[in-house]
Design a protein around this motif. Structure first.
Motif, mmCIF file in Angstrom:
data_model
loop_
_atom_site.group_PDB
_atom_site.id
_atom_site.type_symbol
_atom_site.label_atom_id
_atom_site.label_comp_id
_atom_site.label_asym_id
_atom_site.label_seq_id
_atom_site.Cartn_x
_atom_site.Cartn_y
_atom_site.Cartn_z
ATOM 1 N N MET A 82 7.545 3.619 15.167
ATOM 2 C CA MET A 82 8.438 3.085 14.144
ATOM 3 C C MET A 82 7.792 1.923 13.391
ATOM 4 O O MET A 82 7.010 1.159 13.963
ATOM 5 N N ALA A 83 8.150 1.794 12.125
ATOM 6 C CA ALA A 83 7.737 0.638 11.328
ATOM 7 C C ALA A 83 8.895 -0.342 11.275
ATOM 8 O O ALA A 83 10.028 0.039 10.944
ATOM 9 N N TYR A 84 8.630 -1.581 11.637
ATOM 10 C CA TYR A 84 9.636 -2.653 11.557
ATOM 11 C C TYR A 84 9.299 -3.482 10.327
ATOM 12 O O TYR A 84 8.287 -4.181 10.283
ATOM 13 N N LYS A 85 10.142 -3.391 9.294
ATOM 14 C CA LYS A 85 9.827 -4.033 8.015
ATOM 15 C C LYS A 85 10.212 -5.513 8.032
ATOM 16 O O LYS A 85 11.352 -5.874 8.298
ATOM 17 N N PHE A 86 9.226 -6.348 7.747
ATOM 18 C CA PHE A 86 9.382 -7.800 7.734
ATOM 19 C C PHE A 86 9.381 -8.279 6.286
ATOM 20 O O PHE A 86 8.562 -7.827 5.486
ATOM 21 N N THR A 87 10.303 -9.194 5.962
ATOM 22 C CA THR A 87 10.425 -9.624 4.571
ATOM 23 C C THR A 87 10.160 -11.114 4.362
ATOM 24 O O THR A 87 10.282 -11.620 3.257
ATOM 25 N N GLY A 88 9.814 -11.843 5.425
ATOM 26 C CA GLY A 88 9.570 -13.274 5.284
ATOM 27 C C GLY A 88 8.154 -13.592 4.817
ATOM 28 O O GLY A 88 7.383 -12.709 4.430
ATOM 29 N N TYR A 89 7.819 -14.877 4.868
ATOM 30 C CA TYR A 89 6.478 -15.335 4.491
ATOM 31 C C TYR A 89 5.476 -14.909 5.570
ATOM 32 O O TYR A 89 5.724 -15.085 6.764
ATOM 33 N N TRP A 90 4.344 -14.374 5.139
ATOM 34 C CA TRP A 90 3.275 -13.982 6.070
ATOM 35 C C TRP A 90 1.955 -14.065 5.336
ATOM 36 O O TRP A 90 1.819 -13.564 4.226
ATOM 37 N N LYS A 91 0.996 -14.728 5.944
ATOM 38 C CA LYS A 91 -0.322 -14.857 5.315
ATOM 39 C C LYS A 91 -1.407 -14.670 6.368
ATOM 40 O O LYS A 91 -1.433 -15.358 7.396
ATOM 41 N N ASP A 92 -2.291 -13.726 6.106
ATOM 42 C CA ASP A 92 -3.486 -13.547 6.921
ATOM 43 C C ASP A 92 -4.510 -14.573 6.428
ATOM 44 O O ASP A 92 -4.984 -14.493 5.295
ATOM 45 N N VAL A 93 -4.825 -15.557 7.274
ATOM 46 C CA VAL A 93 -5.691 -16.653 6.829
ATOM 47 C C VAL A 93 -7.127 -16.437 7.323
ATOM 48 O O VAL A 93 -7.786 -17.359 7.797
ATOM 49 N N GLY A 94 -7.609 -15.228 7.160
ATOM 50 C CA GLY A 94 -8.942 -14.884 7.622
ATOM 51 C C GLY A 94 -10.046 -15.189 6.634
ATOM 52 O O GLY A 94 -11.219 -14.979 6.941
ATOM 53 N N THR A 95 -9.706 -15.666 5.427
ATOM 54 C CA THR A 95 -10.723 -16.011 4.431
ATOM 55 C C THR A 95 -10.503 -17.442 3.948
ATOM 56 O O THR A 95 -9.413 -18.005 4.104
ATOM 57 N N ILE A 96 -11.540 -18.010 3.345
ATOM 58 C CA ILE A 96 -11.431 -19.364 2.797
ATOM 59 C C ILE A 96 -10.310 -19.440 1.767
ATOM 60 O O ILE A 96 -9.479 -20.351 1.783
ATOM 61 N N ASP A 97 -10.258 -18.463 0.855
ATOM 62 C CA ASP A 97 -9.234 -18.485 -0.200
ATOM 63 C C ASP A 97 -7.828 -18.395 0.375
ATOM 64 O O ASP A 97 -6.923 -19.131 -0.041
ATOM 65 N N SER A 98 -7.612 -17.485 1.352
ATOM 66 C CA SER A 98 -6.256 -17.322 1.890
ATOM 67 C C SER A 98 -5.840 -18.531 2.730
ATOM 68 O O SER A 98 -4.672 -18.922 2.726
#
Length: 400
Positions: free
Chosen positions: A236-252
């Motif tokens: 199943m896919a559980y859909k999330f609608t809040g703030y989420w950021k993958d911070v794996g790069t300098i820019d992100s």
């Protein structure tokens, strides 16, 4: 009576974080400073406690010393428990073998014995490099109600970015019929967040099969999840609608820090109903000298500000001397910005000195990118670090 836990969380925190370059030369990515007072790992740990999950295995591998010391016994996150709590899990030498974690699935496989000692019904798999607030107990209830074998948290991303993620193709009831790992031509923009809940027995079965497959790269996204899907397991896919950021790069990482600023920040870390706990240093209140100017910035305890700071985040014990300017930047703990120095559109890691008259970075409008300084280095007097440059050793001074 056999003691057991309903759900155990396993937090993957061993990645090298190579796309953060100088910021992860000496520390694991989840230990990188964020938002002035936090480290990246504070967010999944706090989410666990706030969700009622009190047993967390933290899987470390690359440069683990700072991270291990930071987590300690887990007390700041209320994870110092007699049965459960937080446990640091590094690769170890077994009787028959000794090896580094080969992939995300292999890392969990090597720690099956740790999981089984708590006899959980469900296992939550988390990544240690995301900034977000999520109630995992709601996702767990969703998993149980849908009688799922595996539930994957998913978020809609811009279509032009979808090829960077694992993409979930779903039916109307949110059951998954196809999983595409970083597809060149994605069919939709529902991206896996790298957050999984497994029914424990299914997880054990598929990890053991994956480990026995010599052709597997031992990765959840590439191997385990597609195998479960092809075998007809209920996913199943559980859909999330809040703030989420993958911070794996300098820019992100930079963008996520900037999302904390403003009268109405894009991401609120001060919500009393969902506290983000951290191991805070003991520092005196910050001091603002006469003539100093501070605009739209976060200034942590122990800072001494005598110059100008605008649209920036300063961690604890940062000194900005008179005549120095810091704009649009992220400054980590114990950094010294000397008189006459200018810092613009930059990230500076801990315990670094920017000497008098030095210039670090260029305005964002220049298009050169973010300047990055590693920890424990000195930028000499009147030296120039251009936008987009990454400096990981001392830089001699320039001409007047």
């Amino acid at each position: 009576m056999i003691r057991k836990k309903k759900c155990v969380a396993m937090l993957l925190a061993g990645g090298q974080g190579s796309r953060l370059y100088a910021l992860t030369n000496n520390i694991a990515k989840p230990a990188v400073s964020f938002g002035g007072k936090y480290r990246i790992i504070d967010f999944p740990l706090s989410n666990c406690v706030n969700s009622g999950i009190d047993t967390v295995g933290v899987l470390t591998q690359y440069q683990p010393l700072v991270l291990n010391d930071y987590i300690g016994n887990g007390q700041p996150w209320d994870l110092d428990r007699e049965f459960g709590g937080v446990h640091i899990l590094s690769p170890y030498q077994a009787k028959t073998s000794s090896e580094w974690y080969k992939g995300t699935a292999n890392a969990i496989y090597q720690n099956i014995r740790f999981i089984k000692q708590f006899n959980p019904d469900y296992v939550l798999i988390l990544s240690g490099d995301h900034i977000y607030k999520m109630n995992y107990s709601v996702m767990l209830n969703y998993h149980i109600l849908n009688n799922a074998d595996c539930t994957i948290a998913a978020i809609e991303v811009p279509m032009e970015e979808a090829s960077r993620f694992g993409i979930l193709n779903t039916n109307e009831d949110s059951s998954i019929y196809e999983f595409e790992e970083k597809p060149k031509n994605p069919k939709n923009n529902l991206a896996s967040m790298g957050i999984y809940i497994f029914s424990a027995e299914k997880l054990y079965k598929y990890l053991e099969e994956d480990n026995a497959d010599p052709n597997s790269s031992n990765d959840f996204g590439k191997n385990v999840l597609p195998k479960m899907l092809s075998n007809g397991e209920r996913m199943m896919a559980y859909k999330f609608t809040g703030y989420w950021k993958d911070v794996g790069t300098i820019d992100s990482l930079y963008e996520a820090n900037m999302d904390l600023l403003g009268d109405i920040p894009k991401f609120n870390v001060s919500d009393p109903s969902w506290k983000i706990q951290t191991r805070s240093p003991m520092s005196p209140p910050h001091y603002v000298g006469d003539g100093a100017i501070i605009k739209n910035s976060i200034i942590l305890t122990g800072c001494e500000i005598y110059g100008d700071v605008e649209n920036s985040i300063l961690s604890s014990d940062v000194v900005v001397e008179k005549g120095a300017t810091v704009r649009n930047s992220v400054i980590m703990a114990d950094v010294k910005i000397k008189s006459g120095a200018t810092v613009e559109y930059a990230i500076i890691d801990e315990n670094t000195v920017v000497s008098s008259g030095a210039t670090v970075g260029d305005p964002k409008e220049s298009g050169k990118g973010i300047a990055v300084l590693s920890r424990n280095i000195t930028i000499g007097e009147n030296a120039k670090v251009s936008g987009g440059q990454i400096i990981d050793k001392d830089l001699e001074g320039g001409a007047n």
